[in-house]
Motif scaffolding. Structure first.
Motif, PDB file in Angstrom:
ATOM      1  N   UNK A   1       0.816  -1.207   0.000  1.00  0.00           N
ATOM      2  CA  UNK A   1       0.000   0.000   0.000  1.00  0.00           C
ATOM      3  C   UNK A   1       0.848   1.254   0.000  1.00  0.00           C
ATOM      4  N   UNK A   2       1.940   1.237   0.769  1.00  0.00           N
ATOM      5  CA  UNK A   2       2.848   2.392   0.782  1.00  0.00           C
ATOM      6  C   UNK A   2       3.512   2.585  -0.583  1.00  0.00           C
ATOM      7  N   UNK A   3       3.875   1.490  -1.248  1.00  0.00           N
ATOM      8  CA  UNK A   3       4.485   1.594  -2.576  1.00  0.00           C
ATOM      9  C   UNK A   3       3.498   2.174  -3.589  1.00  0.00           C
ATOM     10  N   UNK A   4       2.253   1.696  -3.557  1.00  0.00           N
ATOM     11  CA  UNK A   4       1.250   2.222  -4.486  1.00  0.00           C
ATOM     12  C   UNK A   4       0.984   3.701  -4.222  1.00  0.00           C
ATOM     13  N   UNK A   5       0.900   4.072  -2.952  1.00  0.00           N
ATOM     14  CA  UNK A   5       0.661   5.474  -2.606  1.00  0.00           C
ATOM     15  C   UNK A   5       1.814   6.351  -3.093  1.00  0.00           C
ATOM     16  N   UNK A   6       3.051   5.872  -2.909  1.00  0.00           N
ATOM     17  CA  UNK A   6       4.215   6.646  -3.357  1.00  0.00           C
ATOM     18  C   UNK A   6       4.232   6.796  -4.873  1.00  0.00           C
ATOM     19  N   UNK A   7       3.850   5.761  -5.597  1.00  0.00           N
ATOM     20  CA  UNK A   7       3.831   5.829  -7.058  1.00  0.00           C
ATOM     21  C   UNK A   7       2.797   6.840  -7.545  1.00  0.00           C
ATOM     22  N   UNK A   8       1.589   6.771  -6.979  1.00  0.00           N
ATOM     23  CA  UNK A   8       0.545   7.715  -7.384  1.00  0.00           C
ATOM     24  C   UNK A   8       0.941   9.139  -6.996  1.00  0.00           C
ATOM     25  N   UNK A   9       1.654   9.277  -5.888  1.00  0.00           N
ATOM     26  CA  UNK A   9       2.122  10.605  -5.480  1.00  0.00           C
ATOM     27  C   UNK A   9       3.115  11.166  -6.501  1.00  0.00           C
ATOM     28  N   UNK A  10       3.951  10.310  -7.078  1.00  0.00           N
ATOM     29  CA  UNK A  10       4.886  10.758  -8.115  1.00  0.00           C
ATOM     30  C   UNK A  10       4.129  11.264  -9.344  1.00  0.00           C
TER      31      UNK A  10
ATOM     32  N   UNK B   1      12.099  18.956 -22.597  1.00  0.00           N
ATOM     33  CA  UNK B   1      12.748  18.912 -21.288  1.00  0.00           C
ATOM     34  C   UNK B   1      11.745  18.578 -20.185  1.00  0.00           C
ATOM     35  N   UNK B   2      10.539  19.118 -20.284  1.00  0.00           N
ATOM     36  CA  UNK B   2       9.502  18.845 -19.286  1.00  0.00           C
ATOM     37  C   UNK B   2       9.092  17.374 -19.311  1.00  0.00           C
ATOM     38  N   UNK B   3       9.000  16.802 -20.498  1.00  0.00           N
ATOM     39  CA  UNK B   3       8.637  15.382 -20.595  1.00  0.00           C
ATOM     40  C   UNK B   3       9.688  14.497 -19.928  1.00  0.00           C
ATOM     41  N   UNK B   4      10.951  14.803 -20.149  1.00  0.00           N
ATOM     42  CA  UNK B   4      12.018  14.004 -19.542  1.00  0.00           C
ATOM     43  C   UNK B   4      12.030  14.147 -18.030  1.00  0.00           C
ATOM     44  N   UNK B   5      11.663  15.303 -17.535  1.00  0.00           N
ATOM     45  CA  UNK B   5      11.689  15.560 -16.092  1.00  0.00           C
ATOM     46  C   UNK B   5      10.528  14.892 -15.368  1.00  0.00           C
ATOM     47  N   UNK B   6       9.374  14.870 -15.977  1.00  0.00           N
ATOM     48  CA  UNK B   6       8.173  14.417 -15.267  1.00  0.00           C
ATOM     49  C   UNK B   6       7.726  13.001 -15.613  1.00  0.00           C
ATOM     50  N   UNK B   7       7.808  12.602 -16.879  1.00  0.00           N
ATOM     51  CA  UNK B   7       7.227  11.324 -17.304  1.00  0.00           C
ATOM     52  C   UNK B   7       8.261  10.318 -17.776  1.00  0.00           C
ATOM     53  N   UNK B   8       9.529  10.543 -17.454  1.00  0.00           N
ATOM     54  CA  UNK B   8      10.560   9.586 -17.856  1.00  0.00           C
ATOM     55  C   UNK B   8      10.441   8.284 -17.058  1.00  0.00           C
ATOM     56  N   UNK B   9      10.131   8.405 -15.763  1.00  0.00           N
ATOM     57  CA  UNK B   9      10.048   7.227 -14.888  1.00  0.00           C
ATOM     58  C   UNK B   9       8.624   6.920 -14.425  1.00  0.00           C
ATOM     59  N   UNK B  10       7.717   7.824 -14.632  1.00  0.00           N
ATOM     60  CA  UNK B  10       6.347   7.633 -14.162  1.00  0.00           C
ATOM     61  C   UNK B  10       5.384   8.058 -15.271  1.00  0.00           C
ATOM     62  N   UNK B  11       4.199   7.445 -15.270  1.00  0.00           N
ATOM     63  CA  UNK B  11       3.697   6.445 -14.327  1.00  0.00           C
ATOM     64  C   UNK B  11       4.220   5.037 -14.630  1.00  0.00           C
ATOM     65  N   UNK B  12       4.425   4.250 -13.557  1.00  0.00           N
ATOM     66  CA  UNK B  12       4.844   2.846 -13.676  1.00  0.00           C
ATOM     67  C   UNK B  12       3.665   1.966 -13.269  1.00  0.00           C
ATOM     68  N   UNK B  13       3.008   1.423 -14.259  1.00  0.00           N
ATOM     69  CA  UNK B  13       1.800   0.640 -13.984  1.00  0.00           C
ATOM     70  C   UNK B  13       2.126  -0.642 -13.228  1.00  0.00           C
ATOM     71  N   UNK B  14       3.327  -1.205 -13.448  1.00  0.00           N
ATOM     72  CA  UNK B  14       3.656  -2.474 -12.795  1.00  0.00           C
ATOM     73  C   UNK B  14       3.711  -2.338 -11.285  1.00  0.00           C
ATOM     74  N   UNK B  15       3.902  -1.122 -10.773  1.00  0.00           N
ATOM     75  CA  UNK B  15       3.916  -0.931  -9.316  1.00  0.00           C
ATOM     76  C   UNK B  15       2.553  -1.213  -8.714  1.00  0.00           C
ATOM     77  N   UNK B  16       1.509  -1.055  -9.508  1.00  0.00           N
ATOM     78  CA  UNK B  16       0.149  -1.274  -9.004  1.00  0.00           C
ATOM     79  C   UNK B  16      -0.283  -2.726  -9.096  1.00  0.00           C
ATOM     80  N   UNK B  17       0.509  -3.560  -9.780  1.00  0.00           N
ATOM     81  CA  UNK B  17       0.125  -4.959  -9.909  1.00  0.00           C
ATOM     82  C   UNK B  17       0.201  -5.650  -8.545  1.00  0.00           C
ATOM     83  N   UNK B  18      -0.790  -6.506  -8.264  1.00  0.00           N
ATOM     84  CA  UNK B  18      -0.810  -7.255  -6.999  1.00  0.00           C
ATOM     85  C   UNK B  18      -2.219  -7.351  -6.476  1.00  0.00           C
TER      86      UNK B  18
END
Length: 432
Positions: free
Chosen positions: A192-201, A233-250
């Motif tokens: 739950x903490x991992x999912x919350x952190x991912x959505x926060x990103x 530059x904005x795309x690389x800063x914000x969406x390079x690593x997120x969103x990661x859908x696999x973090x929500x799997x489970x």
């Protein structure tokens, strides 16, 4: 007759008694006394010497009667018959051997003989506190008839043993369930903490884009290419690593409140759409930025070459191709050629008017098809597309702001108190 002489008369017992000296204890009375003392019975009535013994009175019938014979025994057969001897009951038929009866106390094969019940201890003879008379526990109890047979406690012990085994298994199962539930709760909290952190990103990326998009819009009107570089530059800063859908799997995501789950997926859908819209906007500014700054084509023509017909921009009608003299006013109808651009922002070149090879013919801006294909205001087409892309980006950011608030609340509730079975229900995050 002469009396016999002493030498010629018979020899009588009296004479023998007179002439023979008796030994002590040899007379008949003494003999009878000794015999009675040894056998314990009186000696039979023996007559004195010289007298006949009298028969018993009961055995002698009266004069003129005959003694009746005793009745024949029952086992004596009639004359001419032989008595049958009874066969012993336990004698088997010829050729067989009698089987000895099994002992009464021997159990069947495969069974163990039950030990004989121990005799009950005898009640105490005296009361422990005096009195002299033994206490009778049945005194004063009404007799209902018959003795109550004491039953074996073997069945009770079996029931107690089975109950003990069942209770132990139940306790073990409950302990296992408690242990397993604790482990699931810990795993749920971590996930739950991992999912919350991912959505926060993702929410943080949305805020960064919302702060910079206004500056990008203003910059596109002055320097479209620079605006395009800023978007990259904005795309690389914000969406390079997120969103990661696999973090929500489970399995944990399925235990989140349904409203929260829906908003999580809405947020991710809008985040992916925002990323795509920004990438398209950057490419559009790179290719059509000059049309936004100075305006797009207002007149169109068809240029013919060996490949076919090509749509081009008519910059200005010419009345003289060599001098590139433009036609003024009504002279445009008599133009001999046009300054033509084959691409946006390119240098125009003179092309003669005509329908032949490497000639250009004006495209009349009239009709529904022209308005549908080119637009009612062709020179503003680039601006129209740019404004459309900006409206889509603004809508994405607004939708993300609403979804992320509910999604973060639902994931926070789960991380603090995860649901691992059907007993607990996650609170409604609101906004459903």
């Amino acid at each position: 007759m002469h009396a016999p002489s002493a030498s010629s008369r018979p020899y009588f017992a009296e004479d023998l008694a007179l002439s023979t000296k008796k030994k002590p204890g040899t007379d008949l009375a003494a003999l009878k006394a000794r015999l009675a003392k040894k056998t314990g019975k009186a000696a039979p009535n023996v007559p004195p010497p010289g007298q006949p013994a009298e028969p018993p009175a009961e055995d002698v019938p009266p004069p003129g009667q005959v003694v009746e014979a005793a009745p024949a025994a029952e086992d004596v057969p009639p004359p001419g018959q032989v008595a049958e001897s009874a066969a012993p009951a336990d004698v088997p038929p010829p050729g067989q051997v009698a089987e000895p009866p099994p002992p009464a106390d021997v159990p069947p094969p495969g069974h163990v003989a039950e030990p004989a019940p121990e005799p009950e201890p005898a009640p105490p003879q005296d009361e422990p506190f005096g009195g002299g008379t033994a206490f009778d526990p049945s005194a004063g109890v009404i007799d209902v008839g018959g003795d109550i047979t004491a039953k074996s406690n073997r069945g009770l012990m079996a029931v107690v043993a089975v109950a003990g085994i069942g209770f132990g298994a139940m306790v073990g199962y409950l302990l296992h369930q408690i242990s397993s539930k604790k482990e699931f709760v810990e795993v749920g909290r971590k996930k739950g903490a991992e999912m919350h952190a991912e959505v926060k990103q993702v929410a943080d990326a949305r805020k960064t884009v919302a702060l910079q998009i206004k500056d990008i819009k203003a910059l596109a009107q002055q320097d479209p290419k620079k605006a395009a570089a800023q978007i990259q530059s904005l795309l690389a800063e914000t969406f390079e690593k997120h969103p990661k859908v696999d973090t929500l799997f489970g399995w944990q995501l399925a235990a989140v409140h349904p409203t929260g789950v829906k908003k999580v997926f809405d947020l991710y859908e809008d985040a992916n759409g925002l990323k795509s819209d920004l990438m398209y906007l950057a490419g559009f500014l790179e290719q059509y930025g000059d049309a936004i700054k100075s305006g797009g084509p207002a007149m169109f023509g068809v240029f013919a070459n060996e490949k076919g017909a090509k749509l081009v921009e008519l910059v200005q009608p010419l009345c003289d191709l060599e001098t590139k003299k433009p036609c003024e006013g009504k002279q445009a109808a008599k133009a001999v050629g046009y300054l033509v651009r084959e691409s946006i922002g390119a240098e125009p070149v003179p092309v003669p008017r005509g329908v032949g090879d490497k000639q250009v013919v004006p495209l009349v801006p009239d009709g529904q098809i022209f308005n549908y294909a080119i637009g009612m205001e062709p020179n503003k087409n680039a601006q129209v597309v740019f404004n459309s892309l900006m409206r889509r980006i603004d809508a994405r950011l607004e939708n993300m702001a609403k979804a992320e608030k509910i999604a973060l609340t639902a994931l926070k509730n789960y991380a603090e108190n995860p649901t691992v079975d059907g007993e607990d229900v996650q609170p409604d995050p609101g906004g459903g």
